[in-house]
Design an enzyme around this catalytic site. Structure first.
Site, mmCIF file in Angstrom:
data_model
loop_
_atom_site.group_PDB
_atom_site.id
_atom_site.type_symbol
_atom_site.label_atom_id
_atom_site.label_comp_id
_atom_site.label_asym_id
_atom_site.label_seq_id
_atom_site.Cartn_x
_atom_site.Cartn_y
_atom_site.Cartn_z
ATOM 1 N N SER A 199 0.595 -1.081 0.144
ATOM 2 C CA SER A 199 -0.016 -0.056 0.011
ATOM 3 C C SER A 199 0.791 1.168 0.016
ATOM 4 C CB SER A 199 -0.980 -0.148 1.122
ATOM 5 O OG SER A 199 -0.339 -0.350 2.299
ATOM 6 N N HIS A 229 -1.588 -8.936 1.838
ATOM 7 C CA HIS A 229 -1.378 -7.409 2.556
ATOM 8 C C HIS A 229 -2.582 -7.231 3.567
ATOM 9 C CE1 HIS A 229 0.521 -3.684 3.468
ATOM 10 N NE2 HIS A 229 0.196 -2.991 2.629
ATOM 11 N N HIS A 275 6.331 -12.525 8.662
ATOM 12 C CA HIS A 275 6.368 -11.268 8.112
ATOM 13 C C HIS A 275 7.792 -11.241 7.037
ATOM 14 C CE1 HIS A 275 7.029 -6.893 7.718
ATOM 15 N NE2 HIS A 275 5.674 -6.580 8.330
ATOM 16 N N ARG A 284 4.299 -4.371 17.207
ATOM 17 C CA ARG A 284 2.773 -3.872 17.204
ATOM 18 C C ARG A 284 1.851 -4.972 17.841
ATOM 19 N NH1 ARG A 284 2.219 -2.823 10.829
ATOM 20 N NH2 ARG A 284 3.477 -4.738 10.919
ATOM 21 N N ASP A 330 -1.410 -8.323 12.649
ATOM 22 C CA ASP A 330 -2.790 -9.041 12.097
ATOM 23 C C ASP A 330 -3.168 -10.118 13.206
ATOM 24 O OD1 ASP A 330 -2.777 -7.331 10.159
ATOM 25 O OD2 ASP A 330 -1.718 -8.647 8.735
#
Length: 394
Positions: A199, A229, A275, A284, A330
């Site tokens: 993105s 993504h 990742h 995160r 995620d």
């Protein structure tokens, strides 16, 4: 092109061991240094936007001024809603979200200035105007899409006194202070992840052709909508719920191992683990885990996610094909959102898009200020590759 250094990205840098740093600050440092809505609370996204734009940690007065600026820019013309409404309600939320920004493009200050012949040394000025307006409009369009699809089109207007993250929660229909804190954290940590992800790179690439911020961000959203993504955050909660469906909420670790192997042996991946750059647990993920330990330690799905943290990495290491078996961002976000009632997994990537507007637009302003050129890599044909290999191994 994995790992090839080919972009200047001023706002953040991703270290394989340490994770993301926003203008040199780690996520724990941002949580400590950036102003919050309440003492000891999560950082305000406006503070991170200030940091990305200026490289400096803002004062609470500066953040309040930026919050007010964004509120003043947070208007969306009626034609945008009509354009979204022309789509079937069943269209994916990301399709409706991206369509909204294509419709907003007609108000681009950058496009108008370019058509009038603005000097390239001043490109950054209308890019800045568009970018701040776009960031302000993002939660309005996103919440409209959510309310249209899941709440019979009953739209909730913005609140005059709430901050960016708090207002987004409010417009979605969630006024629990803990949910507002979660969205402040969510928007902050998802905002930027250096320039190589699909993105961010797409936004930079399209803008390098001097497409305005609205066109560039809409293109970035279409990249974010891909399963490899941004759509991964949708896949994680769906998979976790499939575990509960088959094994129950209180599944044992041994039973959980069997289910993980079943997933892998069917040719699928375990979503939320691994990742492309990171080689340790995503910070995160860690800060979301800390949020869960503080606010929802007894949530059954959080306990399941904690068990997956122990079960999945050893299995992936045993396979021997994965460089990073650790959970990424995620793996956790869906469980937190689900706890506070935002259970519609198909919508989760839109939340990601709201966050990513901050990083993409902040960098886009710097792209124009620094006069970065059109991105134009060289490509070759398969015949060229075959001939090259023949010569190399002759």
């Amino acid at each position: 092109m994995r790992g090839m250094t080919g972009l200047l990205w001023e706002t953040s840098l991703l270290d394989p061991e340490e994770g993301i740093r926003f203008r040199g600050l780690s996520i724990p440092e941002c949580q400590k240094l950036l102003p919050a809505a309440k003492p000891g609370g999560e950082p305000l996204p406006e503070g991170l936007l200030w940091l990305l734009l200026t490289g400096k940690v803002p004062t609470i007065e500066q953040v309040d001024a930026l919050s007010n600026e964004l509120r003043n820019r947070a208007t969306v013309p009626d034609h945008v809603y009509k354009t979204i409404d022309a789509l079937p309600v069943t269209a994916h939320p990301m399709t409706q979200f991206a369509t909204g920004f294509m419709a907003l493009q007609v108000q681009s200050e950058f496009q108008k200035a370019y058509e009038k012949g603005i000097h390239k040394s001043k490109y950054w000025e209308p890019a800045y105007e568009d970018s701040l307006s776009l960031i302000a409009q993002v939660p309005i369009v996103a919440s409209y899409v959510y309310r249209r699809i899941y709440k019979n089109g009953q739209v909730i207007p913005a609140h005059d006194s709430l901050d960016y993250g708090g207002n987004f929660a409010h417009m979605l229909g969630f006024d629990d202070p803990a949910m507002q804190e979660l969205l402040r954290l969510y928007v902050t940590i998802h905002s930027d992840h250096e320039g190589g992800n699909v993105s961010a790179h797409t936004g930079h690439l399209v803008a390098s052709a001097l497409s305005d911020p609205y066109l560039s961000f809409a293109a970035a959203l279409n990249g974010l909508a891909g399963p490899l993504h941004g759509l991964a955050n949708q896949e994680v909660l769906i998979w976790i719920k499939s575990v509960v469906e088959e094994c129950g909420e209180n599944v044992s670790k041994d039973h959980l191992k069997d289910y993980v192997w079943k997933t892998l042996n069917s040719g699928k991946v375990v979503p939320g683990f691994g990742h492309g750059v990171l080689r340790k647990t995503d910070p995160r993920y860690t800060c979301q885990r800390e949020f869960a330990l503080k606010h929802l330690p007894d949530d059954p799905l959080f306990k399941l996610v904690s068990n997956l943290y122990e079960v999945v990495p050893p299995i992936l290491l045993e396979l021997g094909k994965v460089k990073n078996p650790w959970p990424n961002v995620d793996a956790h976000s869906g469980v937190l959102l689900n706890h506070y009632g935002l259970t519609e997994a198909r919508y989760y990537t839109v939340l990601f898009g709201v966050s990513r507007s901050i990083g993409i637009c902040a960098q886009l302003i710097w792209d124009r200020a620094l006069g970065l050129p059109l991105e134009r890599p060289k490509s070759v044909t398969m015949e060229w590759l075959e001939n090259y290999c023949k010569k190399a191994f002759a």
